[in-house]
Each structure stands twice: as C-alpha cells, then as structure tokens.
Design an enzyme around this catalytic site. Structure first.
Site, PDB file in Angstrom:
ATOM      1  N   CYS A 146      -9.398  -6.836 -13.650  1.00  0.00           N
ATOM      2  CA  CYS A 146      -8.004  -6.579 -14.046  1.00  0.00           C
ATOM      3  C   CYS A 146      -7.444  -7.661 -14.968  1.00  0.00           C
ATOM      4  CB  CYS A 146      -7.120  -6.432 -12.818  1.00  0.00           C
ATOM      5  SG  CYS A 146      -7.758  -5.248 -11.641  1.00  0.00           S
ATOM      6  N   HIS A 165      -0.126  -7.575 -14.913  1.00  0.00           N
ATOM      7  CA  HIS A 165      -1.048  -6.529 -14.471  1.00  0.00           C
ATOM      8  C   HIS A 165      -0.325  -5.675 -13.437  1.00  0.00           C
ATOM      9  CE1 HIS A 165      -4.300  -4.375 -12.803  1.00  0.00           C
ATOM     10  NE2 HIS A 165      -4.391  -5.098 -11.703  1.00  0.00           N
ATOM     11  N   ASN A 204      -2.900   1.423 -10.449  1.00  0.00           N
ATOM     12  CA  ASN A 204      -3.579   0.244 -10.990  1.00  0.00           C
ATOM     13  C   ASN A 204      -4.741   0.720 -11.866  1.00  0.00           C
ATOM     14  OD1 ASN A 204      -5.225  -1.969 -11.403  1.00  0.00           O
ATOM     15  ND2 ASN A 204      -5.083  -2.728  -9.294  1.00  0.00           N
TER      16      ASN A 204
HETATM   17  C1  LIG Z   1      -3.545  -2.563  -0.149  1.00  0.00           C
HETATM   18  C2  LIG Z   1      -2.125  -2.911   0.230  1.00  0.00           C
HETATM   19  C3  LIG Z   1      -1.157  -1.978  -0.460  1.00  0.00           C
HETATM   20  C4  LIG Z   1      -1.959  -2.758   1.732  1.00  0.00           C
HETATM   21  O1  LIG Z   1      -0.651  -3.076   2.099  1.00  0.00           O
HETATM   22  P1  LIG Z   1      -0.376  -3.984   3.380  1.00  0.00           P
HETATM   23  O2  LIG Z   1       1.064  -4.063   3.584  1.00  0.00           O
HETATM   24  O3  LIG Z   1      -1.123  -5.271   3.116  1.00  0.00           O
HETATM   25  O4  LIG Z   1      -1.026  -3.138   4.504  1.00  0.00           O
HETATM   26  P2  LIG Z   1      -2.166  -3.603   5.519  1.00  0.00           P
HETATM   27  O5  LIG Z   1      -3.422  -3.857   4.774  1.00  0.00           O
HETATM   28  O6  LIG Z   1      -1.566  -4.705   6.340  1.00  0.00           O
HETATM   29  O7  LIG Z   1      -2.369  -2.314   6.353  1.00  0.00           O
HETATM   30  C5  LIG Z   1      -1.390  -1.927   7.256  1.00  0.00           C
HETATM   31  C6  LIG Z   1      -1.808  -0.620   7.913  1.00  0.00           C
HETATM   32  O8  LIG Z   1      -1.725   0.442   6.958  1.00  0.00           O
HETATM   33  C7  LIG Z   1      -2.918   1.192   6.987  1.00  0.00           C
HETATM   34  N1  LIG Z   1      -3.157   1.797   5.679  1.00  0.00           N
HETATM   35  C8  LIG Z   1      -3.899   1.305   4.655  1.00  0.00           C
HETATM   36  N2  LIG Z   1      -3.860   2.172   3.642  1.00  0.00           N
HETATM   37  C9  LIG Z   1      -3.068   3.192   4.014  1.00  0.00           C
HETATM   38  C10 LIG Z   1      -2.655   4.376   3.379  1.00  0.00           C
HETATM   39  N3  LIG Z   1      -3.025   4.693   2.135  1.00  0.00           N
HETATM   40  N4  LIG Z   1      -1.823   5.202   4.045  1.00  0.00           N
HETATM   41  C11 LIG Z   1      -1.406   4.921   5.289  1.00  0.00           C
HETATM   42  N5  LIG Z   1      -1.786   3.815   5.946  1.00  0.00           N
HETATM   43  C12 LIG Z   1      -2.607   2.950   5.311  1.00  0.00           C
HETATM   44  C13 LIG Z   1      -3.981   0.216   7.366  1.00  0.00           C
HETATM   45  O9  LIG Z   1      -5.089   0.910   7.914  1.00  0.00           O
HETATM   46  C14 LIG Z   1      -3.267  -0.627   8.405  1.00  0.00           C
HETATM   47  O10 LIG Z   1      -3.262   0.078   9.615  1.00  0.00           O
HETATM   48  P3  LIG Z   1      -3.530  -0.689  10.990  1.00  0.00           P
HETATM   49  O11 LIG Z   1      -2.437  -1.708  11.080  1.00  0.00           O
HETATM   50  O12 LIG Z   1      -3.452   0.412  11.991  1.00  0.00           O
HETATM   51  O13 LIG Z   1      -4.894  -1.299  10.838  1.00  0.00           O
HETATM   52  C15 LIG Z   1      -1.794  -4.369  -0.164  1.00  0.00           C
HETATM   53  O14 LIG Z   1      -2.529  -5.242   0.636  1.00  0.00           O
HETATM   54  C16 LIG Z   1      -2.088  -4.667  -1.580  1.00  0.00           C
HETATM   55  O15 LIG Z   1      -1.444  -4.146  -2.474  1.00  0.00           O
HETATM   56  N6  LIG Z   1      -3.048  -5.581  -1.862  1.00  0.00           N
HETATM   57  C17 LIG Z   1      -3.393  -5.951  -3.192  1.00  0.00           C
HETATM   58  C18 LIG Z   1      -4.110  -4.814  -3.760  1.00  0.00           C
HETATM   59  C19 LIG Z   1      -4.313  -4.919  -5.229  1.00  0.00           C
HETATM   60  O16 LIG Z   1      -3.383  -4.856  -5.952  1.00  0.00           O
HETATM   61  N7  LIG Z   1      -5.554  -5.054  -5.627  1.00  0.00           N
HETATM   62  C20 LIG Z   1      -5.956  -5.032  -6.954  1.00  0.00           C
HETATM   63  C21 LIG Z   1      -5.777  -6.352  -7.550  1.00  0.00           C
HETATM   64  S1  LIG Z   1      -6.340  -6.306  -9.149  1.00  0.00           S
END
Ligand SMILES: CC(C)(COP(=O)(O)OP(=O)(O)OC[C@H]1O[C@@H](n2cnc3c(N)ncnc32)[C@H](O)[C@@H]1OP(=O)(O)O)[C@@H](O)C(=O)NCCC(=O)NCCS
Length: 329
Positions: A114, A254, A284
C-alpha cells in the site's frame, strides 16, 4: 540546476462492478453497520474474471497521458506499483508498455504494497531531477479481489480493485515534489502477508488449505502501526525541508480505514476536514488508493494550485512512504 519533478497528468480506472456491504452480508457473517462503523467503507469495485491489473493500469495510464498531453511513444519510464501482478514475468509494467504503445519506455514493477505508489513516485522523481529521463509514468494498480479469501470476514470486507496513474515531468523551482521519505520494517512484515512460492507452515495454518495464496492480516497490529506511522512519516517528510504540520493545506493518505485517518489526525493535531478520504466508495485498493484519491481530490477542488500537500502511504512489508508536493497543474 536540477529541476523538481511535478505531476502534470492524472488518470484513474476502476472496474464497473460494485460490491456493497449489503452484498457482503449475503456472503459472510457481517453487516453493513459493522463494516461502516469499524472502517467507513460502504462499497468497493471488483474486476470481472477476465480483467487483471494490467487492464486497469493501462486505462488509467492512457487517461493520465491524455491529461498531460503526452503521446505513449514519448514516455521514457513506466513504474507499476502492485502486489497483484498479472504474471511473475513479464512485469505488469512491461505488459502495460505494450498495451498502451509506449515503445520507447523502460518499464519495471515495484512492490511496496500500500506504500507502493509513493515509493514509485520517489524512484521516478530521482530520474527526473537527475535529468536521466524527461518524463515518467507512475501507476498504482491492483486486483486485490483475486487474492481475497471471500470466506474470511476479517479481510474480505476491506479491499477493492482499481488503478491510478500520474505523469511526472520537470517543473519550475518551488513546485512539484519537494521532499520524499521512505521506510520499511521487515521484522513486523508477518502482520500482513500474501504467500507466493513459499507456503510456510505458519502461513498455511492461518488460511483455507484449498485457497492458501490469499491476504491474511493481524488487523489490530496493522491498525496501531498505521496510526503511528501516518503521523511519523508526515512529520519526517516535512522536517526534511524545514516545514511543519501548520504549513500543510491537505493530506491525501492511503485509504484503508476512517478510524485510522481519525487517529492519525488526532496524533498530528491536524484538522480532519483537510484530510481527503474516498475509501467509502472504493475500500482499500492498496497501491492504487493514493493516486485514485489524489485524482478525486484535484477534480473536486479539495486540492487547488499552490496548495502544499502531503501524500502518505503505509502497508505490507511493513512499509511506509510520504511525499510533500507543492501542487500546480
Ligand atoms: C480489520 C479491522 C477493521 C478490525 O476492526 P477492529 O475494531 O480492530 O476489530 P477486531 O479485530 O477487534 O474484531 C472485533 C470482532 O469483530 C469480528 N469481525 C471481524 N471482521 C468482521 C466483519 N467483517 N463483520 C463482523 N464482525 C467482524 C472479529 O471476529 C472480532 O470478533 P470477536 O471479538 O468475537 O473475536 C481493523 O483492525 C483495521 O482496520 N485494521 C487495519 C486494517 C488495514 O487497514 N489494513 C491494511 C493496511 S494497508
């Protein structure tokens, strides 16, 4: 005296097909509400089975060349930033060179995930400022849908396909790319991976064995990294030319997650309204996200001539990259 490289043409291409959060509700255990509140994403564009990265990249490139008033045969360098090349070889840049008829251009791919577009911008601008080339095409292009596990709700809601391209040429002093900053930390690369030839046991166990060459991510680790690095990379690239955050008119980061953008804005004490986002429409798109966002920021006049802008990328590697641009086109 060496001249700066400036962006003199912009072009984009996204596939027609739109996949909404409501469509995803029918595919995995998720909801529009969860995706919107946790990421800001409402929809993404997805390529059909016969469309690949070089197709999107070529269309974006042609649009950027038309915008710059440059013919394909005049192009001297093509860099395609991508983690979803059509083939291992030839490079996507060589395929694009052939498709658009840039018969006189050198061409190669660059993989910085990215951060790839701003990495590419940095590399190409060195060729322009040194006088080695008179112009360059820098393209960020991805078909992430082809390496997405559509059964994994942790990742499949996040990504989209698309391409953005810019044309660089020498510009007058004080304009164009004033400063760039690149970084990488391979020791934390394990938080965001896509296997290729090596399918190591620790990578296999995280994935569907039927479909192992897909994106896997430790979302919360990448999230924390992203918030910190957007702020650090923005300040570092400004510091190189003795500027600070108060000098900045707009930031084009990004496009991964609105909460990442909010966190970075707080860290920088920078007005959120001056940070451009369009991830709501595209998700993304990795290396394509900054040039697509830049295109829309310019067309909507979010960015205007003489604005001082910062482009800032972060992602797989893990990598980061930033550029200060005095906008003039
Ligand atoms: C991926 C992301 C959105 C998850 O959000 P978060 O607030 O961190 O959520 P968590 O990972 O703590 O997950 C919380 C819960 O939601 C659940 N969950 C994950 N994806 C889900 C979805 N699409 N729908 C519903 N629930 C979901 C998880 O399983 C977890 O459940 P649990 O608590 O029962 O285990 C976030 O971590 C993020 O944006 N990270 C960076 C990602 C990114 O931009 N990457 C590319 C960089 S170039």
């Amino acid at each position: 005296m060496n001249k700066n490289a400036g962006i003199v043409g912009l072009g984009v291409c996204v596939p027609e097909k739109i996949l909404t959060n409501f469509d995803l509700e029918k595919m995995v255990d998720t909801s529009d509400e969860w995706i919107k509140t946790r990421t800001g994403i409402e929809q993404r564009h997805i390529a059909d089975e016969n469309t690949f990265t070089s197709d999107l990249a070529s269309k974006a490139a042609i649009n950027a060349l038309e915008d710059a008033g440059i013919k394909p045969e005049e192009v001297e360098l093509i860099i395609v930033a991508t983690i979803t090349p059509d083939m291992f070889s030839p490079s996507t840049a060589c395929i694009v060179q052939h498709k658009i008829g840039a018969v006189n251009a050198a061409a190669f791919d660059l993989n910085a995930a990215c951060s790839g577009f701003t990495y590419g911008l940095t590399v190409a601008s060195q060729f322009i400022t040194s006088g080695y080339y008179k112009n360059a095409l820098v393209i960020g292009a991805e078909c992430l849908s082809k390496i997405t596990d559509w059964k994994d709700r942790n990742t499949c809601v996040l990504f989209g396909d698309g391409a953005g391209a810019v044309v660089l040429k020498p510009v007058d002093e004080g304009r164009g790319i004033l400063s760039t900053h690149l970084g990488a930390d391979g020791s934390i690369g394990k938080h965001l991976t896509v296997p290729s030839l090596a399918l190591e046991p620790q990578e296999l166990e995280k994935r569907d064995p039927e479909n192992p060459r897909t994106i896997w991510m430790n979302g919360s680790e990448v999230f924390k990294f992203a918030v910190k690095i957007i702020a650090d990379a923005t300040l570092a690239v400004l510091e190189k030319i003795n500027l600070n955050i108060h000098d900045v008119d707009a930031i084009v980061p990004h496009q991964a997650n609105l909460r990442i953008v909010d966190g970075a804005a707080k860290r920088l004490k920078f007005d959120n309204n001056k940070i451009f986002t369009n991830l709501q429409k595209y998700g993304n798109t990795s290396a394509a996200s900054i040039p697509i966002a830049l295109y829309e920021a310019v067309k909507s006049r979010f960015i205007k001539n003489d604005d001082l802008i910062v482009l800032v990328g972060f992602g797989g590697g893990l990598t980061w990259s930033s550029a200060v641009v005095k906008w003039y086109k």
